[in-house]
Enzyme design. Structure first.
Site, short mmCIF file in Angstrom:
data_model
loop_
_atom_site.label_atom_id
_atom_site.label_comp_id
_atom_site.label_asym_id
_atom_site.label_seq_id
_atom_site.Cartn_x
_atom_site.Cartn_y
_atom_site.Cartn_z
N ASN A 9 -6.90 17.57 63.30
CA ASN A 9 -6.01 18.26 64.23
C ASN A 9 -4.59 17.88 63.85
OD1 ASN A 9 -4.49 19.14 66.39
ND2 ASN A 9 -5.34 17.67 67.86
N LYS A 11 -1.83 19.00 65.00
CA LYS A 11 -0.83 19.08 66.08
C LYS A 11 0.41 19.84 65.57
CE LYS A 11 -2.93 15.00 67.93
NZ LYS A 11 -2.85 13.83 68.79
N HIS A 95 -7.49 20.19 74.56
CA HIS A 95 -7.01 18.90 74.08
C HIS A 95 -6.18 18.23 75.19
CE1 HIS A 95 -4.75 15.92 71.83
NE2 HIS A 95 -5.72 15.97 70.95
N GLU A 97 -3.46 16.75 75.17
CA GLU A 97 -2.03 17.07 75.15
C GLU A 97 -1.77 18.42 75.80
OE1 GLU A 97 -1.49 16.34 70.98
OE2 GLU A 97 -1.89 14.21 71.36
N GLU A 167 -12.50 12.34 73.70
CA GLU A 167 -11.24 11.74 73.28
C GLU A 167 -10.63 10.98 74.45
OE1 GLU A 167 -9.60 13.86 69.61
OE2 GLU A 167 -8.73 14.82 71.36
N GLY A 173 -3.35 8.60 69.40
CA GLY A 173 -2.03 8.34 68.84
C GLY A 173 -1.48 6.96 69.19
N SER A 213 -7.29 7.75 67.47
CA SER A 213 -6.95 6.72 66.48
C SER A 213 -8.05 6.45 65.46
CB SER A 213 -6.53 5.42 67.19
OG SER A 213 -5.36 5.63 67.94
P1 PGA Z 1 -5.10 10.60 66.78
O1 PGA Z 1 -5.31 11.97 67.59
O2 PGA Z 1 -6.18 10.54 65.74
O3 PGA Z 1 -3.71 10.70 66.20
O4 PGA Z 1 -5.23 9.49 67.78
C1 PGA Z 1 -6.59 12.45 67.89
C2 PGA Z 1 -6.46 13.78 68.61
O5 PGA Z 1 -5.52 13.92 69.40
O6 PGA Z 1 -7.27 14.71 68.40
#
Ligand code: PGA
Length: 249
Positions: A9, A11, A95, A97, A167, A173, A213
């Site tokens: 992903n 983003k 997601h 976010e 998640e 992140g 992460s």
């Molecule tokens: P990350 O994000 O691997 O940067 O923690 C995972 C995600 O948001 O799908």
């Protein structure tokens, strides 16, 4: 028996030229990776370049969101049919976010999932608890609710075609990865929900990805859990060498 899925992903990262450069480096590194499915979800403006770059490879391309209406006066939105026509096969839905910054709810997750399936896309539906919910001992309740409202109302046929991504929001992140055991516990709970709603066979076929992460140095431990059927990777999917080593765990 469940083929792992390794999904990146991106983003809001990378331009068209950076997208091309990524695939030039990444594609040869995963040319023999037949043990899993691979998907990359770039920003929408890069989809055409990404689809073009992966032609003839095993890499699939996905979008990061879609709107549930088929067409109309919805400035800024993109429909499932448009994504499908652009060459996408996957789409990330719900997601954290999007839930946090763009008002996504379990109800809109359900609408988007149905629209994605209707357009012939495979949804990766995201669920997960926030840190204050985990600390208050509400992880189970939150996951049960997200499943009950966002996923359980699907028809059995629709359910067969989705992938769930667990998640934990506090791990996204932040560098704080859930331990493989913590992730596996959450996956078991989700699979249990799937079993009670859609039956044992469907629950056994369901793929549940872990996200938050994921890095080259922790993917092995996560994938050692039989409950974990792959990963949804943010930051570490931006680097072709790093993401290839995750794919080839
Ligand atoms: P990350 O994000 O691997 O940067 O923690 C995972 C995600 O948001 O799908």
């Amino acid at each position: 028996m469940r083929t792992p899925l390794m999904a990146g992903n991106w983003k809001m990262y990378k331009t068209v030229s950076e997208t091309r450069a990524f695939f030039e480096a990444f594609s040869p590194l995963v040319a023999k990776s037949t043990h899993c499915e691979i998907a990359i979800c770039p920003p929408a403006v890069n989809l055409a370049a990404a689809v073009d770059a992966v032609r003839g490879t095993r890499i699939a391309i996905g979008a990061q969101n879609l709107f549930w209406e088929k067409l109309g006066a919805y400035t800024g939105e993109i429909s499932g049919a448009m994504l499908k026509a652009a060459g996408c096969t996957w789409v990330i839905i719900g997601h954290s976010e999007r839930r946090q910054y763009f008002g996504e709810t379990d109800e809109t997750v359900l609408k988007r999932t149905r629209a994605a399936l209707e357009a012939g896309l495979q949804p990766i539906v995201c669920v997960g608890e926030r840190i204050e919910q985990r600390e208050a001992g509400q992880t189970e309740t939150v996951l049960r609710e997200q499943f009950a409202n966002g996923i359980a109302p699907l028809t059995p046929d629709a359910f067969e075609r989705i992938v769930i991504a667990y998640e934990p929001v506090w791990a996204i992140g932040t560098g704080k990865v859930a331990t493989p055991e913590m992730a596996a516990d959450a996956h078991r709970l989700l699979r249990q929900q799937a079993r009670s709603t859609f039956g044992t066979e469907a629950a056994l076929r369901l793929r549940i990805l872990y996200g938050g992460s994921v890095k080259p140095d922790n993917i092995r431990g996560l994938m050692a859990q039989t409950e974990i059927d792959g990963a949804l990777v943010g930051g570490a999917s931006l680097d072709p060498v790093g993401f290839a080593s995750i794919v080839n765990f």
